[in-house]
Design an enzyme around this catalytic site. Structure first.
Site, mmCIF file in Angstrom:
data_model
loop_
_atom_site.group_PDB
_atom_site.id
_atom_site.type_symbol
_atom_site.label_atom_id
_atom_site.label_comp_id
_atom_site.label_asym_id
_atom_site.label_seq_id
_atom_site.Cartn_x
_atom_site.Cartn_y
_atom_site.Cartn_z
ATOM 1 N N TYR A 193 -3.164 7.716 0.335
ATOM 2 C CA TYR A 193 -1.772 7.887 -0.078
ATOM 3 C C TYR A 193 -1.594 7.146 -1.396
ATOM 4 O O TYR A 193 -1.727 5.930 -1.459
ATOM 5 C CB TYR A 193 -0.877 7.310 1.013
ATOM 6 N N TYR A 206 5.617 9.863 12.394
ATOM 7 C CA TYR A 206 5.044 8.602 11.908
ATOM 8 C C TYR A 206 6.100 7.495 11.864
ATOM 9 O O TYR A 206 5.931 6.411 12.420
ATOM 10 C CB TYR A 206 4.440 8.810 10.515
ATOM 11 N N HIS A 207 7.194 7.762 11.172
ATOM 12 C CA HIS A 207 8.204 6.722 10.980
ATOM 13 C C HIS A 207 8.993 6.445 12.258
ATOM 14 O O HIS A 207 9.616 5.388 12.389
ATOM 15 C CB HIS A 207 9.156 7.106 9.841
ATOM 16 N N LYS A 250 21.509 -3.733 2.347
ATOM 17 C CA LYS A 250 20.303 -3.030 1.903
ATOM 18 C C LYS A 250 20.564 -2.510 0.493
ATOM 19 O O LYS A 250 20.957 -1.365 0.303
ATOM 20 C CB LYS A 250 19.985 -1.857 2.837
ATOM 21 N N ASP A 281 15.998 1.730 -1.122
ATOM 22 C CA ASP A 281 15.082 1.489 -0.008
ATOM 23 C C ASP A 281 15.747 1.860 1.316
ATOM 24 O O ASP A 281 16.807 1.351 1.654
ATOM 25 C CB ASP A 281 14.676 0.010 -0.006
ATOM 26 N N HIS A 336 14.009 1.742 4.398
ATOM 27 C CA HIS A 336 13.354 1.122 5.554
ATOM 28 C C HIS A 336 14.304 0.080 6.138
ATOM 29 O O HIS A 336 14.384 -1.054 5.663
ATOM 30 C CB HIS A 336 12.045 0.452 5.133
#
Length: 669
Positions: A17, A171-172, A542, A546, A548
């Site tokens: 990646y 995945y996340h 945040k 971003d 996450h």
């Protein structure tokens, strides 16, 4: 020997990646990796590209080229794939909200080079649902977002038949806390929503619907519990075969095959004793390669140092070599499935299948995955699962070597003083990208070019207001030199923007995890009383693009459990909005979470805003993937504490937040 295969299996597609700084720098990295034996490209895009902003947009400040490559227009796409045969390449693009746009740029570059669309092979992730739940790079509401996904699928099936137009991404979900059952159930619920939308759109003839199913792929996570991961993927394959046969009537077993790529668990890598990450990565790779009947079709491995920062080319080479040793030196690919008939694996697989069916029914009863997103059910379930996982880590029930057990260590030569164990991004990259996109727009100054770009955007706006497939208008924009921000901005005018549920309202906390949390609650109450306040108030922010949010949400939940009143606005909040909320809510502490590497831009902007608002006294703490030198710089600018992934004990962090409030107000410790 009679149990060997007649012919050794072909290895999976091997990727790393990659992407950062600029299109030219990323292209050089791609070429080096391909020369080392990598067999596919996996493109990482920066956050402005993922969320539909040009590099010179104020919202892109501090984020350009940090977690991926900026691609603002056709010129960037040409540079990114310069010298790479797109007719032979297998290119995976991790892009969701702007997937249609990036595919249009890729297709346009191929057309310019005379590559037939039928030869293009690769994947656009294009799974917007998991963005609402975990990654946060969504732009539009679920309805219009699903339309963009549907239109992309329909167009590729009819025009670009070897392309995987959507990569349902669990995945996340795992990183956000999903158990194996939740990961499989929520990914399959998303696949159902996508397939139903394509079928109901009428864009693909019924006799070609099997072609749609055959081009659906998945992108999964593999954690260190590799036996459980192996069973999870066998369950995934069985349920996908059943779903596509029974719900969609696909009779061709080849079209029903579960096709997935994988990146093993990046967030499971540790900052403490990072050399242990190599063993973790290898074990996680085994979970998706050992079982021939459920083997990944493509694998990309993180680098050992991703918990420290951006990997260097050498680090990525090390990860590639791990795959090559397994595929070419070992005898794994010489045998049939190693676990066929295993009572242990079959029982574990059956357990995951049964649990998934039950959770699929829950989501269906809520009205499907989109309704479950809007209601906050899915996000709340993930926040609760992650809270439980964190509680097991803190209690020691789950062992992470070097973090909560076996912490004694020798100095590592990999991270010794004077070593530079990660890649750094030159701040000049952002200025260069902003200048370049302005120059690109200026180059359209000729009347004919300016008119072409305007006409293409006008067509996009018009088509967005109808039921037309948006891919032709998007291709027209790409060819006319429209920029990423212009394309997304036009659709924002029609579709609007979206704020996903945070999951905190229903998020289960740790409960009473023993004496530690009880003592912190007492400190919170005592401090509030000494300050003459009803409750201590914490703002969790945040800043930047971003998305996450897992760490921020877990801090918010544990702080709430400890007695704080928590103000949390969700992701993608500007420094100005954070300052305004801090002042309006009269909070006692501001906690900022930044995992994109933009901390040296975002955090000083908040501190400056607080000074301008007359609240320089308000303490600020920061958490994220922050190198030691950057942490020292943040402390010099006035940050009270810096927390990194090695600070895993949430209750200890909350106790430290109370200390920060007491220090800021002159109270004894």
């Amino acid at each position: 020997m009679e149990h060997r295969l007649d012919q050794r299996d072909q290895p999976w597609v091997m990727r790393t990646y990659a992407g950062h700084s600029s299109a030219a720098a990323s292209n050089a990295l791609f070429r080096r990796n391909l020369a080392k034996g990598q067999t596919g490209l996996s493109v990482a895009f920066d956050l402005p590209t993922q969320t539909g902003y040009d590099p010179d947009d104020p919202l892109a400040a501090g984020e350009v080229g940090r977690v991926g490559v900026p691609v603002a227009h056709l010129g960037d796409a040409r540079a990114l794939f310069d010298g790479i045969d797109l007719g032979a390449a297998n290119t995976s693009m991790t892009i969701n909200a702007t997937a249609m746009w990036l595919l249009a740029l890729y297709v346009t570059v191929a057309e310019e080079r005379g590559v037939p669309l039928a030869r293009l092979s690769g994947t656009t992730q294009n799974d917007i649902v998991k963005e609402y739940l975990s990654r946060g790079t969504y732009i539009f509401p679920p309805g219009p977002s699903l339309r963009l996904t549907t239109d992309t699928i329909a167009w590729t099936v009819l025009n670009c038949p070897k392309w995987n137009p959507v990569n349902i991404c669990s995945y996340h979900l795992q990183e956000a806390g999903a158990t194996p059952v939740q990961e499989v159930a929520y990914a399959l619920s998303t696949a159902i929503a996508v397939l139903d939308a394509v079928r109901e759109s009428g864009q693909v003839p019924p006799e070609q619907f099997a072609d749609v199913v055959a081009r659906i792929s998945f992108f999964v996570n593999a954690g260190v519990r590799f036996v459980e991961e192996l069973a999870k993927l066998r369950a995934f394959a069985a349920l996908w075969d059943e779903l596509t046969r029974d719900r969609y009537g696909v009779t061709d077993p080849a079209a029903r095959r579960f096709r997935y790529g994988v990146q093993v668990n990046s967030l499971g890598l540790t900052e403490a004793q990072p050399e242990n990450n190599v063993a973790r990565i290898v074990l996680e790779m085994l979970g998706v390669t050992l079982s021939r009947d459920a083997r990944a079709r493509a694998v990309q491995l993180p680098a050992w140092n991703e918990a420290l920062g951006l990997p260097r080319p050498w680090d990525q080479q090390w990860s590639l070599r791990m795959q090559q040793v397994l595929a070419y030196e070992s005898d794994l690919l010489e045998y049939p499935d190693l676990f066929a008939g295993s009572h242990v694996v079959e029982a574990l697989t059956a357990s995951i299948v049964d649990g998934t069916r039950a959770e699929l029914a829950v989501v269906a009863n809520l009205g499907g995955v989109v309704a479950a997103v809007d209601s906050g059910y899915l996000k709340g379930a993930l926040v609760a699962s992650l809270a439980e996982r964190r509680a097991r880590l803190e209690s020691g029930a789950d062992v992470v070597v070097g973090v909560n057990r076996f912490t004694e260590t020798e100095p590592s030569p990999l991270t010794a003083a004077g070593a530079v164990p990660v890649e750094t991004v030159d701040p000049a990259v952002e200025r260069a990208a902003a200048d370049a996109v302005r120059a690109w727009r200026d180059a359209r100054g000729r009347a004919s070019d300016k008119a072409a770009a305007k006409d293409a955007l006008d067509r996009l706006l018009a088509d967005a207001g109808t039921g037309a497939n948006l891919m032709p208008a998007t291709l027209a924009c790409a060819r006319a030199g429209v920029t990423t921000g212009e394309w997304a901005g036009a659709l924002r005018q029609v579709f609007g923007e979206y704020r996903a549920p945070t999951g905190l309202s229903g998020g289960a906390g740790a409960g009473n995890d023993g004496r530690g949390l009880a003592e912190v609650r007492d400190r919170v109450r005592a401090t509030a009383a000494e300050l003459g306040a009803g409750r201590l108030r914490l703002l969790v922010g945040k800043p930047g693009l971003d998305g996450h949010s897992n760490g921020a949400e877990q801090i918010a939940v544990r702080a709430r459990d400890a007695g704080f009143e928590v103000v949390y606005q969700g992701i993608r909040v500007t420094p100005e909005e954070i300052v305004a909320a801090a002042v309006a809510e009269d909070v006692d502490l501001v906690g900022l979470s930044v995992l994109s590497g933009s901390h040296l831009a975002a955090v000083p902007a908040v501190l400056a805003g607080l000074r301008a608002a007359g609240r320089a006294d308000l303490p600020v703490v920061v958490g994220g993937i922050i190198p030691a030198a950057d942490a020292e710089e943040l402390r010099r600018t006035g940050v009270a504490r810096v927390f990194t992934p090695k600070d895993f004990a949430l209750t200890v962090i909350i106790d430290e937040l109370v200390s920060v409030v007491r220090e800021a107000n002159g109270l004894p410790g």
